[in-house]
Design a protein around this motif. Structure first.
Motif, short mmCIF file in Angstrom:
data_model
loop_
_atom_site.label_atom_id
_atom_site.label_comp_id
_atom_site.label_asym_id
_atom_site.label_seq_id
_atom_site.Cartn_x
_atom_site.Cartn_y
_atom_site.Cartn_z
N GLN A 55 0.83 -1.20 0.00
CA GLN A 55 0.00 0.00 0.00
C GLN A 55 0.87 1.26 0.00
O GLN A 55 0.56 2.23 -0.70
CB GLN A 55 -0.94 0.03 1.19
CG GLN A 55 -1.98 1.14 1.05
CD GLN A 55 -2.86 1.32 2.27
OE1 GLN A 55 -2.41 1.09 3.40
NE2 GLN A 55 -4.09 1.73 2.08
N GLU A 90 2.04 1.82 -3.41
CA GLU A 90 0.99 2.36 -4.30
C GLU A 90 0.89 3.88 -4.19
O GLU A 90 0.69 4.56 -5.20
CB GLU A 90 -0.37 1.71 -4.00
CG GLU A 90 -0.42 0.22 -4.30
CD GLU A 90 -0.07 -0.13 -5.73
OE1 GLU A 90 -0.36 0.67 -6.63
OE2 GLU A 90 0.54 -1.19 -5.95
N TRP A 91 1.02 4.43 -3.00
CA TRP A 91 1.07 5.90 -2.84
C TRP A 91 2.21 6.47 -3.68
O TRP A 91 2.05 7.44 -4.42
CB TRP A 91 1.29 6.27 -1.37
CG TRP A 91 0.06 6.31 -0.52
CD1 TRP A 91 -0.32 5.36 0.39
CD2 TRP A 91 -0.95 7.34 -0.45
NE1 TRP A 91 -1.48 5.74 1.01
CE2 TRP A 91 -1.89 6.94 0.52
CE3 TRP A 91 -1.12 8.55 -1.12
CZ2 TRP A 91 -3.01 7.72 0.84
CZ3 TRP A 91 -2.24 9.33 -0.80
CH2 TRP A 91 -3.16 8.90 0.17
N TRP A 99 1.63 6.19 -7.60
CA TRP A 99 0.72 7.15 -8.24
C TRP A 99 1.29 8.56 -8.19
O TRP A 99 1.11 9.34 -9.13
CB TRP A 99 -0.69 7.06 -7.65
CG TRP A 99 -1.36 5.80 -8.11
CD1 TRP A 99 -1.58 4.67 -7.38
CD2 TRP A 99 -1.81 5.49 -9.44
NE1 TRP A 99 -2.16 3.69 -8.17
CE2 TRP A 99 -2.32 4.18 -9.43
CE3 TRP A 99 -1.85 6.22 -10.63
CZ2 TRP A 99 -2.84 3.56 -10.57
CZ3 TRP A 99 -2.39 5.60 -11.77
CH2 TRP A 99 -2.87 4.30 -11.73
N ALA A 100 1.98 8.89 -7.10
CA ALA A 100 2.64 10.21 -7.06
C ALA A 100 3.71 10.28 -8.14
O ALA A 100 3.82 11.28 -8.88
CB ALA A 100 3.25 10.45 -5.68
N ILE A 136 4.02 8.44 -10.95
CA ILE A 136 3.55 8.40 -12.35
C ILE A 136 2.96 9.76 -12.74
O ILE A 136 3.09 10.19 -13.89
CB ILE A 136 2.57 7.22 -12.60
CG1 ILE A 136 2.55 6.91 -14.11
CG2 ILE A 136 1.18 7.50 -12.10
CD1 ILE A 136 1.93 5.59 -14.47
N GLY A 137 2.36 10.46 -11.77
CA GLY A 137 1.90 11.82 -12.04
C GLY A 137 3.07 12.73 -12.38
O GLY A 137 3.03 13.49 -13.36
N VAL A 138 4.14 12.60 -11.59
CA VAL A 138 5.35 13.40 -11.84
C VAL A 138 5.97 13.01 -13.18
O VAL A 138 6.45 13.87 -13.94
CB VAL A 138 6.36 13.22 -10.68
CG1 VAL A 138 7.71 13.81 -11.04
CG2 VAL A 138 5.82 13.85 -9.40
N VAL A 177 4.49 11.93 -15.91
CA VAL A 177 3.74 12.51 -17.03
C VAL A 177 3.99 14.01 -17.11
O VAL A 177 4.24 14.57 -18.18
CB VAL A 177 2.23 12.19 -16.89
CG1 VAL A 177 1.41 12.92 -17.95
CG2 VAL A 177 2.00 10.68 -17.01
N MET A 178 3.97 14.65 -15.93
CA MET A 178 4.18 16.11 -15.89
C MET A 178 5.56 16.46 -16.45
O MET A 178 5.68 17.34 -17.30
CB MET A 178 4.05 16.58 -14.43
CG MET A 178 4.24 18.06 -14.24
SD MET A 178 3.55 18.65 -12.67
CE MET A 178 4.49 17.79 -11.47
N ALA A 208 -0.76 2.54 -16.86
CA ALA A 208 -1.74 3.19 -15.96
C ALA A 208 -3.02 2.36 -15.87
O ALA A 208 -3.56 2.15 -14.78
CB ALA A 208 -2.04 4.61 -16.45
N LEU A 209 -3.49 1.87 -17.03
CA LEU A 209 -4.75 1.09 -17.05
C LEU A 209 -4.62 -0.20 -16.26
O LEU A 209 -5.57 -0.64 -15.62
CB LEU A 209 -5.14 0.79 -18.50
CG LEU A 209 -5.83 1.92 -19.25
CD1 LEU A 209 -5.87 1.62 -20.75
CD2 LEU A 209 -7.26 2.14 -18.74
N LEU A 259 -4.21 0.41 -12.04
CA LEU A 259 -5.36 0.70 -11.17
C LEU A 259 -5.94 -0.58 -10.54
O LEU A 259 -6.18 -0.60 -9.33
CB LEU A 259 -6.43 1.49 -11.93
CG LEU A 259 -7.55 2.05 -11.05
CD1 LEU A 259 -7.00 3.05 -10.01
CD2 LEU A 259 -8.63 2.71 -11.87
N THR A 292 -3.70 -1.56 -7.66
CA THR A 292 -3.91 -0.71 -6.49
C THR A 292 -5.21 -1.07 -5.77
O THR A 292 -5.24 -1.18 -4.54
CB THR A 292 -3.97 0.78 -6.92
OG1 THR A 292 -2.76 1.09 -7.60
CG2 THR A 292 -4.14 1.71 -5.73
#
Lengths: 152, 173
Positions: free
Chosen positions: A51, A54-55, A58-59, A61-63, A65-66, A101-102, A105, A108
């Protein structure tokens, strides 16, 4: 040196660090869940570690992409067309990132569900190592494509 | 799906909200970049933004999407997966939250682009943003809400498929 150059360097650094966190974390959780501790018979510790990953995932993968879009922006008008070999590799990389990403999820959500099951039931789960193994494989494909894009 | 999460579910809500919110943002942006790349329009769009503005726009979208996702999840009666909410209710909630997300992001984008114009010495163009503000209020709100609602329902459908798949996977253990 323009004011934005240090920012561009930071963006590239963050992109590499984010990928290291995703790949290194997935490898670690895969290893830990595939070879559980003797003291963790009910699987609670493994799921707790999963778990936390997983935090981070996702943090990160956001970074990714950005900063990835930021890296593409650094090409300016020199960004190769999709019909070139480089452009085709970028297309494939974007599709693989979408797949990552797909498929992440459900992983997670599975961890979230197992975390909320009675310990005796979640300890029987053999699906978690498989989900992390699949994640490692997909992330490795992204890494190979990224290196190929950067240096190919 | 009531049986998926048990009594320990309250602590999972924030975790699941962050995952869903980031998932929606990532899928939206990567899909948009892919479409722009394949149509040859990507370099034109990216050249119009400096790095800092691009990062700020992404951060704003990430924040508003995660917030609106959390709102949608809370709206269907508590921790996601722990409720037997009818699909119609989920879709309605997703459309409302998506519409709100569209409007919020549009407003945030207008502020970020106006600040970017000021900071990069393009203060003359601030008039465009003031005029644009009226446009946002009159037309942009409607457009942002409509696009947001459509995307909200689309993502709700994807989320429900994921939840169904995970339900079957976990039951099979």
């Amino acid at each position: 040196m323009s004011a934005l150059e240090p920012l561009s360097l930071f963006v590239r650094w963050a992109h590499v660090v984010g990928m290291a966190a995703i790949l290194g974390g997935a490898l670690l959780v895969w290893w830990l869940t595939a070879r559980p501790f003797r003291t963790d018979a009910d699987g609670d510790t493994r799921l707790e570690i999963a778990q936390r990953y997983e935090w981070i995932f996702w943090a990160a993968i956001g970074v990714q992409v950005m900063t990835g879009v930021g890296n593409l922006g650094a090409f300016g008008q020199g960004l190769p067309a999709p019909t070139t070999a480089w452009g085709l590799r970028l297309t494939v990389k974007l599709v693989v990132v979408l797949a990552l990403a797909l498929l992440s999820l459900p992983r997670t959500l599975a961890v979230a569900v197992l975390m909320n099951r009675p310990a005796a039931e979640s300890g029987r789960s053999q699906v978690v190592p498989g989900l992390y193994a699949a994640t490692v494989m997909l992330v490795l494909v992204v890494v190979v494509l990224a290196v190929w894009l950067a240096h190919g | 799906m009531a049986e998926l999460l048990g009594p320990r579910s309250a602590g999972s809500e924030r975790f699941v909200t962050f995952a869903f919110g980031t998932f929606h943002t990532v899928i939206f942006i990567v899909s948009a970049v892919l479409v722009l790349h394949l149509s040859g329009a990507l370099s034109g769009v990216l050249t119009g933004l400096n790095t800092l503005t691009g990062l700020a726009l992404f951060a704003a979208l990430w924040a508003t999407t995660t917030w609106s996702t959390g709102r949608a999840i809370r709206g269907v009666g508590g921790p996601v997966l722990a409720t037997r909410t009818p699909i119609g209710s989920v879709v309605t909630r997703a459309a409302r939250s998506g519409a709100l997300n569209g409007v919020l992001f549009l407003a945030a984008a207008a502020v970020i682009l106006a600040l970017s114009a000021l900071l990069t010495g393009q203060g003359d163009s601030i008039g465009i943003f003031i005029l644009g503000g009226f446009f946002v209020v009159l037309v942009g709100t409607l457009a942002g809400a409509t696009i947001g609602a459509i995307l909200g329902v689309l993502f709700a459908a994807i989320d429900l498929v994921h939840l169904w798949a995970v339900g079957r996977l976990v039951r099979a253990l």
